[in-house]
Write a protein that holds these residues in place. Structure first.
Motif, PDB file in Angstrom:
ATOM      1  N   GLU A   1       0.810  -1.223   0.000  1.00 37.56           N
ATOM      2  CA  GLU A   1       0.000   0.000   0.000  1.00 37.56           C
ATOM      3  C   GLU A   1       0.839   1.267   0.000  1.00 37.56           C
ATOM      4  OE1 GLU A   1      -2.338  -0.599   3.524  1.00 37.56           O
ATOM      5  OE2 GLU A   1      -4.054  -1.316   2.363  1.00 37.56           O
ATOM      6  N   GLU A   2       2.042   1.206   0.564  1.00 31.01           N
ATOM      7  CA  GLU A   2       2.837   2.412   0.756  1.00 31.01           C
ATOM      8  C   GLU A   2       3.435   2.928  -0.544  1.00 31.01           C
ATOM      9  OE1 GLU A   2       4.482   1.803   5.310  1.00 31.01           O
ATOM     10  OE2 GLU A   2       5.687   1.153   3.593  1.00 31.01           O
ATOM     11  N   VAL A   3       3.504   4.261  -0.652  1.00 26.77           N
ATOM     12  CA  VAL A   3       4.225   4.903  -1.740  1.00 26.77           C
ATOM     13  C   VAL A   3       5.641   5.194  -1.269  1.00 26.77           C
ATOM     14  CG1 VAL A   3       4.271   6.861  -3.314  1.00 26.77           C
ATOM     15  CG2 VAL A   3       2.096   5.934  -2.540  1.00 26.77           C
ATOM     16  N   ILE A   4       5.738   5.825  -0.105  1.00 27.49           N
ATOM     17  CA  ILE A   4       6.993   5.932   0.627  1.00 27.49           C
ATOM     18  C   ILE A   4       6.670   5.552   2.071  1.00 27.49           C
ATOM     19  CG2 ILE A   4       7.950   7.693  -0.888  1.00 27.49           C
ATOM     20  CD1 ILE A   4       7.218   9.789   1.150  1.00 27.49           C
ATOM     21  N   SER A   5       7.661   5.458   2.893  1.00 24.94           N
ATOM     22  CA  SER A   5       7.438   5.019   4.270  1.00 24.94           C
ATOM     23  C   SER A   5       6.432   5.916   4.975  1.00 24.94           C
ATOM     24  CB  SER A   5       8.767   5.039   5.034  1.00 24.94           C
ATOM     25  OG  SER A   5       8.592   4.606   6.347  1.00 24.94           O
ATOM     26  N   ASP A   6       5.425   5.310   5.561  1.00 28.18           N
ATOM     27  CA  ASP A   6       4.364   5.995   6.320  1.00 28.18           C
ATOM     28  C   ASP A   6       3.409   6.809   5.457  1.00 28.18           C
ATOM     29  OD1 ASP A   6       5.087   5.216   9.060  1.00 28.18           O
ATOM     30  OD2 ASP A   6       6.894   6.395   8.670  1.00 28.18           O
ATOM     31  N   VAL A   7       3.481   6.668   4.147  1.00 32.01           N
ATOM     32  CA  VAL A   7       2.537   7.368   3.253  1.00 32.01           C
ATOM     33  C   VAL A   7       1.855   6.330   2.365  1.00 32.01           C
ATOM     34  CG1 VAL A   7       2.236   9.065   1.423  1.00 32.01           C
ATOM     35  CG2 VAL A   7       3.874   9.492   3.248  1.00 32.01           C
ATOM     36  N   ILE A   8       0.522   6.335   2.386  1.00 33.52           N
ATOM     37  CA  ILE A   8      -0.276   5.407   1.578  1.00 33.52           C
ATOM     38  C   ILE A   8      -1.041   6.207   0.538  1.00 33.52           C
ATOM     39  CG2 ILE A   8      -2.188   3.755   1.637  1.00 33.52           C
ATOM     40  CD1 ILE A   8      -1.332   3.033   4.468  1.00 33.52           C
ATOM     41  N   LEU A   9      -1.060   5.719  -0.694  1.00 37.16           N
ATOM     42  CA  LEU A   9      -1.758   6.409  -1.787  1.00 37.16           C
ATOM     43  C   LEU A   9      -2.930   5.573  -2.278  1.00 37.16           C
ATOM     44  CD1 LEU A   9      -0.311   8.352  -4.763  1.00 37.16           C
ATOM     45  CD2 LEU A   9      -1.895   6.486  -5.220  1.00 37.16           C
ATOM     46  N   ASN A  10      -4.056   6.213  -2.472  1.00 41.91           N
ATOM     47  CA  ASN A  10      -5.181   5.607  -3.189  1.00 41.91           C
ATOM     48  C   ASN A  10      -5.912   6.717  -3.935  1.00 41.91           C
ATOM     49  OD1 ASN A  10      -6.976   6.791  -1.206  1.00 41.91           O
ATOM     50  ND2 ASN A  10      -6.415   5.096   0.132  1.00 41.91           N
ATOM     51  N   TYR A  11      -6.839   6.330  -4.783  1.00 46.37           N
ATOM     52  CA  TYR A  11      -7.523   7.347  -5.585  1.00 46.37           C
ATOM     53  C   TYR A  11      -8.940   6.915  -5.922  1.00 46.37           C
ATOM     54  CZ  TYR A  11      -6.295   4.311  -9.558  1.00 46.37           C
ATOM     55  OH  TYR A  11      -6.151   3.241 -10.399  1.00 46.37           O
ATOM     56  N   THR A  12      -9.764   7.917  -6.225  1.00 46.86           N
ATOM     57  CA  THR A  12     -11.135   7.712  -6.712  1.00 46.86           C
ATOM     58  C   THR A  12     -11.273   8.498  -8.013  1.00 46.86           C
ATOM     59  OG1 THR A  12     -12.094   9.652  -5.614  1.00 46.86           O
ATOM     60  CG2 THR A  12     -11.918   7.630  -4.307  1.00 46.86           C
ATOM     61  N   SER A  13     -12.483   8.544  -8.537  1.00 49.25           N
ATOM     62  CA  SER A  13     -12.709   9.313  -9.763  1.00 49.25           C
ATOM     63  C   SER A  13     -12.585  10.811  -9.522  1.00 49.25           C
ATOM     64  CB  SER A  13     -14.100   9.002 -10.327  1.00 49.25           C
ATOM     65  OG  SER A  13     -15.115   9.360  -9.395  1.00 49.25           O
ATOM     66  N   GLN A  14     -12.607  11.235  -8.249  1.00 48.80           N
ATOM     67  CA  GLN A  14     -12.556  12.655  -7.926  1.00 48.80           C
ATOM     68  C   GLN A  14     -11.163  13.141  -7.531  1.00 48.80           C
ATOM     69  OE1 GLN A  14     -15.356  14.839  -8.084  1.00 48.80           O
ATOM     70  NE2 GLN A  14     -16.180  13.057  -9.148  1.00 48.80           N
ATOM     71  N   TYR A  15     -10.386  12.303  -6.863  1.00 43.60           N
ATOM     72  CA  TYR A  15      -9.130  12.793  -6.299  1.00 43.60           C
ATOM     73  C   TYR A  15      -8.120  11.664  -6.097  1.00 43.60           C
ATOM     74  CZ  TYR A  15     -11.509  11.054  -2.110  1.00 43.60           C
ATOM     75  OH  TYR A  15     -12.188  10.273  -1.211  1.00 43.60           O
ATOM     76  N   VAL A  16      -6.864  12.091  -5.876  1.00 45.76           N
ATOM     77  CA  VAL A  16      -5.802  11.200  -5.410  1.00 45.76           C
ATOM     78  C   VAL A  16      -5.559  11.545  -3.946  1.00 45.76           C
ATOM     79  CG1 VAL A  16      -3.362  10.607  -5.607  1.00 45.76           C
ATOM     80  CG2 VAL A  16      -4.735  10.967  -7.668  1.00 45.76           C
ATOM     81  N   GLN A  17      -5.511  10.537  -3.095  1.00 44.63           N
ATOM     82  CA  GLN A  17      -5.389  10.783  -1.654  1.00 44.63           C
ATOM     83  C   GLN A  17      -4.081  10.229  -1.107  1.00 44.63           C
ATOM     84  OE1 GLN A  17      -8.823  10.373   1.194  1.00 44.63           O
ATOM     85  NE2 GLN A  17      -7.620   8.653   1.973  1.00 44.63           N
ATOM     86  N   LEU A  18      -3.370  11.086  -0.356  1.00 39.41           N
ATOM     87  CA  LEU A  18      -2.172  10.675   0.362  1.00 39.41           C
ATOM     88  C   LEU A  18      -2.514  10.603   1.842  1.00 39.41           C
ATOM     89  CD1 LEU A  18       0.447  13.001  -1.380  1.00 39.41           C
ATOM     90  CD2 LEU A  18      -0.050  10.612  -1.909  1.00 39.41           C
ATOM     91  N   THR A  19      -2.310   9.445   2.459  1.00 41.06           N
ATOM     92  CA  THR A  19      -2.590   9.262   3.879  1.00 41.06           C
ATOM     93  C   THR A  19      -1.264   9.144   4.631  1.00 41.06           C
ATOM     94  OG1 THR A  19      -4.658   8.112   3.366  1.00 41.06           O
ATOM     95  CG2 THR A  19      -3.774   7.852   5.586  1.00 41.06           C
ATOM     96  N   ILE A  20      -1.063  10.056   5.574  1.00 36.92           N
ATOM     97  CA  ILE A  20       0.183  10.087   6.339  1.00 36.92           C
ATOM     98  C   ILE A  20      -0.116   9.658   7.777  1.00 36.92           C
ATOM     99  CG2 ILE A  20       2.162  11.481   7.012  1.00 36.92           C
ATOM    100  CD1 ILE A  20       1.452  13.412   4.779  1.00 36.92           C
ATOM    101  N   SER A  21       0.717   8.782   8.297  1.00 40.08           N
ATOM    102  CA  SER A  21       0.507   8.255   9.645  1.00 40.08           C
ATOM    103  C   SER A  21       0.607   9.362  10.685  1.00 40.08           C
ATOM    104  CB  SER A  21       1.554   7.179   9.934  1.00 40.08           C
ATOM    105  OG  SER A  21       1.538   6.820  11.289  1.00 40.08           O
TER     106      SER A  21
END
Length: 297
Positions: free
Chosen positions: A159-179
Motif C-alpha cells: 500500500e505504501e508509496v513511501i514510508s508511512d505514506v499510503i496512496l489511493n484514488y477515486t474518480s474525484q481525487y488522489v489521496q495521500l494518507t500520512i501516519s
C-alpha cells in the motif's frame, strides 16, 4: 343676381355602411356565443392535463414553482421537449390522436431515451474522471519515490508509496494518507522534525501536480483526550490539519485559497478502534488532490 343657395349641413351620425357593419359583427358575436354555449367541456380531461402540467412543470401550483424554485430554468431543454409533447397531444385531441401521441412518443419513449442518454453521459464522465485520477496517481507515485534506492523501494508494503505514506484514488481525487505517529507526538498538534522530509516531498508534489483544490483532513482514534490544549478529539484533529496546512504553505508557493483544512475527529475510522493497530491507522492526516475533471477542482 340670384342669391347662392346655402349648402345643407351634414347629417349627424355614422355613415350607413358603418351601421350595417356593426350589425353584422353583433350577429357574428351572438352566433359564436351560441355555439360555445352548446358545446361541452370535458372536465375530467381538463383536470388530467392541468395535473400533468402542475406535476411536471409547476405551472399551476401558485406560480412560484416555475421560476422561484428554478424548475423550468434548471431543467432547460428536457422540460421544453416535454412541454412540446403535451402541446402536440392537446392540439391533436380533436382528431382522436392525442392518446396515441402521448403513449407512443411523448411518454415512455421520451423518458426512457432521456434516462438512457443521461446514464450514458454519467458513465462516460465517471470513466474519464477515473482515468484522470489514475494518471495523476502514477505521476505522484513516481515523484514521491524519486531518489529512493532499490532496497528502500523493496521495503515498502504493497500500500505504501513511501514510508508511512499510503496512496489511493477515486474518480474525484488522489489521496495521500500520512501516519499520525510520524507527524505528531501523542496528544500534540505540533509537527515533529522527523516528519519534515516526508512533508517536504509531499509539498513538492502538491506544488507540481495540484492545479486546483487541495483538501487536508485530520483524523483521530476514539480514545478520549482532555488536556490543557484540547478538550476533545474534534479540536485535536482540527489543530493537526491546521498544522499540516501551515507547514505546506511554508515550504511551497501554493495559493492558500485553494487549500481546505478540517478536523474529522474520530468519526471516520478506517480500522477497528478496539485494537492498538487499528487505532494507529485511524490516527492519520489525509491530503486529497482533486483531478482537473472533478467537480471540486
Amino acid at each position: 343676381m340670384a342669391k347662392a343657395k346655402k349648402e345643407a349641413p351634414p347629417k349627424k351620425g355614422c355613415p350607413a355602411w358603418q351601421g350595417t357593419f356593426g350589425d353584422l359583427m353583433n350577429l357574428l358575436l351572438c352566433f359564436f356565443v351560441l355555439l360555445f354555449s352548446m358545446s361541452t367541456l370535458d372536465a375530467a380531461k381538463y383536470e388530467e392535463v392541468a395535473a400533468s402540467f402542475s406535476a411536471a412543470f409547476g405551472l399551476f401550483s401558485g406560480g412560484q414553482n416555475a421560476l422561484g424554485d428554478g424548475a423550468l430554468v434548471g431543467d432547460g431543454v428536457s422540460q421544453l421537449s416535454s412541454l412540446s409533447a403535451y402541446t402536440t397531444s392537446m392540439g391533436a385531441s380533436s382528431s382522436g390522436e392525442a392518446e396515441d401521441i402521448t403513449d407512443s412518443t411523448s411518454g415512455e419513449e421520451t423518458s426512457e431515451g432521456a434516462s438512457s442518454d443521461v446514464s450514458e453521459a454519467e458513465a462516460t464522465l465517471e470513466a474519464a474522471q477515473l482515468e484522470a485520477s489514475e494518471e495523476l496517481a502514477k505521476e505522484v507515485t513516481e515523484a514521491l519515490q524519486e531518489g529512493m534506492s532499490e532496497e528502500e523501494l523493496a521495503e515498502l508494503t504493497e500500500e505504501e508509496v513511501i514510508s508511512d505514506v499510503i496512496l489511493n484514488y477515486t474518480s474525484q481525487y488522489v489521496q495521500l494518507t500520512i501516519s499520525g505517529s510520524l507527524l505528531f507526538a501523542s496528544g500534540s498538534s505540533q509537527v515533529q522534525e522527523s516528519a519534515y522530509p516526508v512533508l517536504n516531498k509531499v509539498g513538492a508534489v502538491l506544488e507540481s501536480y495540484a492545479g486546483g483544490t487541495i483538501e487536508i483532513e485530520g483524523h483521530t482514534d476514539n480514545v478520549p483526550i482532555s488536556n490543557s490544549q484540547f478538550a476533545n478529539n474534534d479540536e485535536l484533529s482540527d489543530a493537526r490539519a491546521l498544522s499540516v496546512f501551515y507547514y505546506i504553505l511554508d515550504v511551497t508557493d501554493l495559493d492558500p485559497a485553494n487549500i481546505k483544512h478540517s478536523g474529522r475527529g474520530e468519526y471516520q475510522p478506517v480500522a477497528d478502534n478496539t485494537t492498538a493497530e487499528g487505532r494507529a491507522k485511524n490516527r492519520r492526516v489525509e491530503i486529497r488532490i482533486y483531478n482537473p475533471l472533478s467537480a471540486q477542482y
